[in-house]
Design an enzyme around this catalytic site. Sequence first.
Site, PDB file in Angstrom:
ATOM      1  CG  ASP A   1      -5.594  -1.508  -5.240  1.00  0.00           C
ATOM      2  OD1 ASP A   1      -6.141  -0.590  -4.852  1.00  0.00           O
ATOM      3  OD2 ASP A   1      -4.463  -1.605  -5.340  1.00  0.00           O
TER       4      ASP A   1
ATOM      5  CB  CYS B   1      -0.913  -0.023   1.308  1.00  0.00           C
ATOM      6  SG  CYS B   1      -2.081  -1.254   1.478  1.00  0.00           S
TER       7      CYS B   1
ATOM      8  CG  HIS C   1      -5.567  -0.578  -1.363  1.00  0.00           C
ATOM      9  ND1 HIS C   1      -4.594  -0.285  -2.159  1.00  0.00           N
ATOM     10  CD2 HIS C   1      -5.470   0.293  -0.090  1.00  0.00           C
ATOM     11  CE1 HIS C   1      -3.685   0.164  -1.541  1.00  0.00           C
ATOM     12  NE2 HIS C   1      -4.076   0.763  -0.636  1.00  0.00           N
TER      13      HIS C   1
END
Length: 260
Positions: free
Chosen positions: A196, A149, A228
């Site tokens: 995502d 991330c 995500h």
Amino acid sequence: MPMLQHFLLAFATFGSALAAGSYPSLKVRNAGVPVGQFKNVSGIQIYHSYPPGRNTSAKAILHVTDIYGVPLLENQLLADSIASNDYLVIMPDLFAGDAVSDAEQEAGLNLTDWRALHPMSEIDRIINTTIAYMRSELGVEKIGGVGYCFGGKYVPRFLTASGGIDAGFIAHPSSLTEGEISSVKGPLSMAAGTLDTAFNATAKVRAEAILNTNNVTFQSNLYFAAPHGFAVRPNQSIPQQAYAKQASFIQAVTWFDSWL
Ligand SMILES: *[C@@H]1O[C@H](CO)[C@@H](O)[C@H](O)[C@H]1NC(C)=O
Ligand SMILES: *[C@@H]1O[C@H](CO)[C@@H](O)[C@H](O)[C@H]1NC(C)=O
Ligand SMILES: *[C@@H]1O[C@H](CO)[C@@H](O)[C@H](O)[C@H]1NC(C)=O
Ligand SMILES: *[C@@H]1O[C@H](CO)[C@@H](O)[C@H](O)[C@H]1NC(C)=O
Ligand SMILES: *[C@@H]1O[C@H](CO)[C@@H](O)[C@H](O)[C@H]1NC(C)=O
Ligand SMILES: *[C@@H]1O[C@H](CO)[C@@H](O)[C@H](O)[C@H]1NC(C)=O
Ligand SMILES: *[C@@H]1O[C@H](CO)[C@@H](O)[C@H](O)[C@H]1NC(C)=O
């Protein structure tokens, strides 16, 4: 060879590797008690997870976290899981004790304001300090970077000609630019999820094209129904998400076993 002999041979190989304390565990740990230790290095709290039976390794991993940072159980267990594959894993606190917690998020933390408190220049400084610590204090010769991330932007930033990371793995990166991908010189593995929006299938294909044009060794996977954050905190009761975390973990370890 009869089946039993096959089995015994396989078992003997497995057993002797275990005895040497180096048999890799390709199953990522999702629950349990972390085994690493925090040390204060130049004012940065750094989580150290050691390879079996040793306290350093010539090839080590720099773990660049998501916004939940070093306090998150899953991040510590992920570091430990990589370490059990024979790598020293070093995970610095990027946020000086201000990692995002679930409680803050539930209470409506403004992430735009939070990000402004942790600018790129400060994250770059912490990563640079950590890389210097790994090489000079810990005797590390080659550094693999994993970034998830938030951290997925920073591994490519340092996987350059002079950045100090030698091979990288990123999962569902946030705010990663095509300019940063263009500057990558070392081998890069990427994990993306179809759910995502921060690094979607289009961004993944663009990244592949850039790396291919630049003749950079790369590899990538797209995980179906993975949102995500899947490589860190998937919903374990959804089979596609549980699979994506486990498979992307093997993806990372296999990458470093080959390219670091
Ligand atoms: C870490 O060490 C520095 C001195 O190097 C000190 O100023 C700081 O308070 C320490 N931080 C923590 C969290 O222990
Ligand atoms: C590793 O162990 C050696 C010898 O015990 C010690 O000097 C060193 O500080 C340790 N390194 C780390 C990173 O714990
Ligand atoms: C977060 O704060 C900024 C100002 O710092 C404001 O513009 C923005 O609307 C806020 N976001 C939310 C979701 O409240
Ligand atoms: C990291 O530090 C080196 C000097 O040690 C400097 O040349 C480089 O620009 C720094 N990189 C970043 C991204 O801050
Ligand atoms: C990915 O996002 C970009 C821009 O946000 C958009 O143009 C593109 O259609 C998206 N791709 C997919 C597969 O959703
Ligand atoms: C591309 O990379 C490969 C593998 O590292 C190398 O053998 C080849 O010479 C490179 N090609 C160019 C044009 O640089
Ligand atoms: C995880 O997925 C299950 C099954 O779809 C759902 O019931 C549950 O609410 C989800 N948990 C979280 C924390 O989102």
